[in-house]
Design an enzyme around this catalytic site. Structure first.
Site, short mmCIF file in Angstrom:
data_model
loop_
_atom_site.label_atom_id
_atom_site.label_comp_id
_atom_site.label_asym_id
_atom_site.label_seq_id
_atom_site.Cartn_x
_atom_site.Cartn_y
_atom_site.Cartn_z
N SER A 64 0.46 -0.94 -0.25
CA SER A 64 0.30 -0.15 0.12
C SER A 64 1.03 1.59 0.05
O SER A 64 0.63 1.95 0.02
CB SER A 64 -1.34 0.08 1.26
OG SER A 64 0.09 0.09 2.29
N LYS A 100 0.96 4.77 6.88
CA LYS A 100 0.64 5.52 5.68
C LYS A 100 0.47 6.77 5.56
O LYS A 100 1.91 6.94 6.23
CB LYS A 100 -0.82 5.76 5.65
CG LYS A 100 -1.66 5.04 5.82
CD LYS A 100 -1.97 3.54 4.66
CE LYS A 100 -2.86 2.48 4.86
NZ LYS A 100 -2.65 1.17 3.76
#
Length: 195
Positions: A64, A100
């Protein structure tokens, strides 16, 4: 009848000195070994304390955050509660640690267009770290205002990342944050700061 008395050979002074040196060396060796073990245990305990309290080392799983971070890389994080747009953070989510990028902070308005363009407070973000924009797994109502004490985060690989665009993850609270990723330490070919 005469009995013979056998005398043992007496050691020479150099043999006595050699034996004393051997015994002395053994004592010195044991003392040095014990001291070295104590130092190593102390250093290891200090390293664990630093890694736990101030600078945890984390392994990246999944894709991700590609291309910024690759699966299997080891990164060092610094404990911090002060983040700005663009910082890469690690946080707890369902007994896992996710990595993230901070997109917006408390009170900011975030919008993501269908082509994946992200705006914060009406300004389009310059995102050189993203190879391909994507709307991704978005099920929040947009535009979205980030609640107080929380950060809106997104993965760099937008099409596969499950992040604050999804109600399952949502915005990240301060108590969830492990730290801000600052340095890639493994593999050596990727050694450097996390941008």
């Amino acid at each position: 009848m005469r009995q013979r008395i056998h005398q043992m050979d007496r050691p020479t002074s150099s043999e006595v000195r050699q034996e004393l040196d051997r015994v002395k060396h053994g004592r010195t060796y044991r003392k040095t070994l014990k001291s070295t073990i104590y130092i190593l245990v102390t250093v290891a305990a200090f390293a664990v304390l630093v890694a736990t309290l101030w600078m945890p080392v984390l392994e990246v799983y999944g894709g991700s955050m590609e291309p910024t971070l690759q699966e299997g890389e080891l990164v060092a994080a610094v404990k911090s509660g002060d983040f700005k747009t663009g910082d890469v953070v690690a946080f707890y989510y369902n007994n896992k640690i996710l990595v993230k990028r901070v997109i917006a902070g408390p009170g900011d308005w975030v919008d993501v267009s269908k082509d994946g363009t992200v705006t914060v407070n009406g300004t389009v973000l310059d995102e050189p770290y993203v190879d391909e924009l994507a709307y991704g797994d978005t099920n929040i109502d947009l535009p979205y205002q980030v609640p107080d004490g929380r950060w809106f985060v997104m993965g760099d690989h937008r099409s596969v990342s499950v992040d604050s665009r999804n109600k399952a993850v949502g915005p990240v609270a301060a108590e969830q944050v492990v730290g801000k990723l600052v340095y890639t330490i493994w593999p050596l070919s990727q050694l450097g700061s996390v941008e």
